[in-house]
Write a protein that holds these residues in place. Structure first.
Motif, mmCIF file in Angstrom:
data_model
loop_
_atom_site.group_PDB
_atom_site.id
_atom_site.type_symbol
_atom_site.label_atom_id
_atom_site.label_comp_id
_atom_site.label_asym_id
_atom_site.label_seq_id
_atom_site.Cartn_x
_atom_site.Cartn_y
_atom_site.Cartn_z
ATOM 1 N N GLY A 94 0.820 -1.200 0.000
ATOM 2 C CA GLY A 94 0.000 0.000 0.000
ATOM 3 C C GLY A 94 0.852 1.248 0.000
ATOM 4 O O GLY A 94 2.083 1.174 0.031
ATOM 5 N N PRO A 95 0.231 2.410 -0.017
ATOM 6 C CA PRO A 95 0.984 3.665 -0.041
ATOM 7 C C PRO A 95 1.742 3.895 1.267
ATOM 8 O O PRO A 95 1.340 3.403 2.339
ATOM 9 C CB PRO A 95 -0.100 4.729 -0.237
ATOM 10 C CG PRO A 95 -1.353 4.092 0.279
ATOM 11 C CD PRO A 95 -1.225 2.638 -0.033
ATOM 12 N N LEU A 142 15.110 -0.350 -6.424
ATOM 13 C CA LEU A 142 13.903 0.119 -7.112
ATOM 14 C C LEU A 142 13.050 1.034 -6.235
ATOM 15 O O LEU A 142 12.298 1.860 -6.727
ATOM 16 C CB LEU A 142 13.064 -1.080 -7.572
ATOM 17 C CG LEU A 142 13.738 -2.004 -8.585
ATOM 18 C CD1 LEU A 142 12.875 -3.232 -8.828
ATOM 19 C CD2 LEU A 142 14.022 -1.271 -9.889
ATOM 20 N N GLY A 143 13.147 0.840 -4.908
ATOM 21 C CA GLY A 143 12.407 1.691 -3.975
ATOM 22 C C GLY A 143 10.987 1.262 -3.676
ATOM 23 O O GLY A 143 10.409 1.686 -2.684
ATOM 24 N N SER A 144 10.377 0.473 -4.555
ATOM 25 C CA SER A 144 9.014 -0.060 -4.365
ATOM 26 C C SER A 144 7.973 1.005 -4.029
ATOM 27 O O SER A 144 7.193 0.845 -3.085
ATOM 28 C CB SER A 144 9.016 -1.152 -3.289
ATOM 29 O OG SER A 144 9.803 -2.239 -3.696
ATOM 30 N N PRO A 145 7.886 2.090 -4.788
ATOM 31 C CA PRO A 145 6.874 3.112 -4.505
ATOM 32 C C PRO A 145 5.470 2.558 -4.657
ATOM 33 O O PRO A 145 5.183 1.768 -5.564
ATOM 34 C CB PRO A 145 7.158 4.186 -5.567
ATOM 35 C CG PRO A 145 7.827 3.446 -6.683
ATOM 36 C CD PRO A 145 8.659 2.398 -6.009
ATOM 37 N N GLY A 146 4.590 2.944 -3.743
ATOM 38 C CA GLY A 146 3.207 2.487 -3.769
ATOM 39 C C GLY A 146 3.020 1.072 -3.274
ATOM 40 O O GLY A 146 1.892 0.575 -3.241
ATOM 41 N N TYR A 148 5.870 -1.058 -0.853
ATOM 42 C CA TYR A 148 6.436 -1.118 0.510
ATOM 43 C C TYR A 148 7.825 -0.492 0.515
ATOM 44 O O TYR A 148 8.845 -1.173 0.487
ATOM 45 C CB TYR A 148 6.466 -2.539 1.068
ATOM 46 C CG TYR A 148 6.663 -3.680 0.110
ATOM 47 C CD1 TYR A 148 7.740 -3.714 -0.777
ATOM 48 C CD2 TYR A 148 5.783 -4.761 0.119
ATOM 49 C CE1 TYR A 148 7.927 -4.774 -1.632
ATOM 50 C CE2 TYR A 148 5.963 -5.838 -0.745
ATOM 51 C CZ TYR A 148 7.042 -5.837 -1.620
ATOM 52 O OH TYR A 148 7.214 -6.894 -2.463
ATOM 53 N N ILE A 149 7.823 0.827 0.563
ATOM 54 C CA ILE A 149 9.078 1.582 0.581
ATOM 55 C C ILE A 149 9.927 1.195 1.793
ATOM 56 O O ILE A 149 11.154 1.105 1.699
ATOM 57 C CB ILE A 149 8.793 3.096 0.567
ATOM 58 C CG1 ILE A 149 8.243 3.511 -0.799
ATOM 59 C CG2 ILE A 149 10.052 3.901 0.897
ATOM 60 C CD1 ILE A 149 7.795 4.957 -0.864
#
Length: 242
Positions: A94-95, A142-146, A148-149
């Protein structure tokens, strides 16, 4: 000398595939797992069928006492030669603004503190020729935005742990590397609330599909094998081009 390897999170997914792969390569194995007794027993049975010794030990890798119990059980198989730091968790996808503090703490505790504690235990016990492989993630870069940062940030810390520990342990002849999987077909996606993620994400993977646990296990086995004796401080990406 016979290889004796500890694998955390060894009852399922990448850990179980790695255990079977290493057993086929001649390793005796101590399997740490969280709570699925039947799954751990199945992995041990497969290892025995391959002619190797194995023990399964329930162990919460955030608890130093339980980690010590796992490594002590491994010592009954012979001198420790390797650790695969694999036990990990995610939290609901999620965000970033929806991240709950308890989920954040669990991800940090298992994926970072647990790795540090297990690596420390291994560093005390390993001798020249020993090795550690940390399971990182392509999310680290990659950072996994949106999604699980926080998980991505912790996996970036895994890469840093790998590089720093490789340099510290190199004078003792101990190698430390990491494998960074991309989207792999395991139960971890169910745990994050998106059980079909391996299929729905295929379109954004350059190779056009999710990976399989055995494909990650092969990378781990190489890093622990005779062809990687000059490889340390490396992060080997197994992510289908991500």
């Amino acid at each position: 000398m016979t290889a004796v390897t500890v694998i955390t999170g060894g009852s399922r997914g990448i850990g179980a595939a790695t255990a079977r792969r290493l057993a086929a390569a001649g390793h005796h194995l101590a399997i740490g797992y969280h709570r699925d007794d039947a799954a751990a027993a199945a992995v041990v049975a497969d290892i025995h069928r391959l002619g190797r010794r194995a023990v399964a030990v329930p162990a919460d890798t955030t608890d130093p006492t339980q980690i010590d119990r796992l490594f002590t059980a491994a010592a009954d198989l012979g001198p420790l030669t390797a650790l695969v730091n694999n036990a990990g968790v995610t939290s609901p996808i999620g965000p970033f603004t929806a991240l709950r503090p308890d989920d954040l703490r669990r991800v940090v505790d298992v994926n970072l503190i647990g790795y540090v504690l297990c690596a420390q235990q291994a560093a005390h016990r390993l001798t020249r020729g020993g090795a550690i492989v940390n399971i990182s993630s392509a999310a680290a870069t990659l950072g996994s935005p949106g999604e699980y940062i926080h998980y991505a940030a912790v996996k970036a810390a895994t890469d840093t742990l790998t590089i720093g520990l490789a340099k510290e342990l190199a004078p003792r002849g101990i190698r430390v590397n990491a494998v960074a999987p991309g989207i792999i077909r395991t139960d971890i996606h169910t745990d994050s609330g998106v059980p079909d993620r391996a299929d729905t994400a295929a379109g954004r993977i350059p190779l056009g599909r999710a990976g399989e646990p055995d494909e990650v296990a092969g990378a781990v086995a190489w890093l622990l094998g005779p062809d990687a004796t000059y490889t340390t401080g490396a992060v080997l990406r197994v992510a289908g081009g991500l």
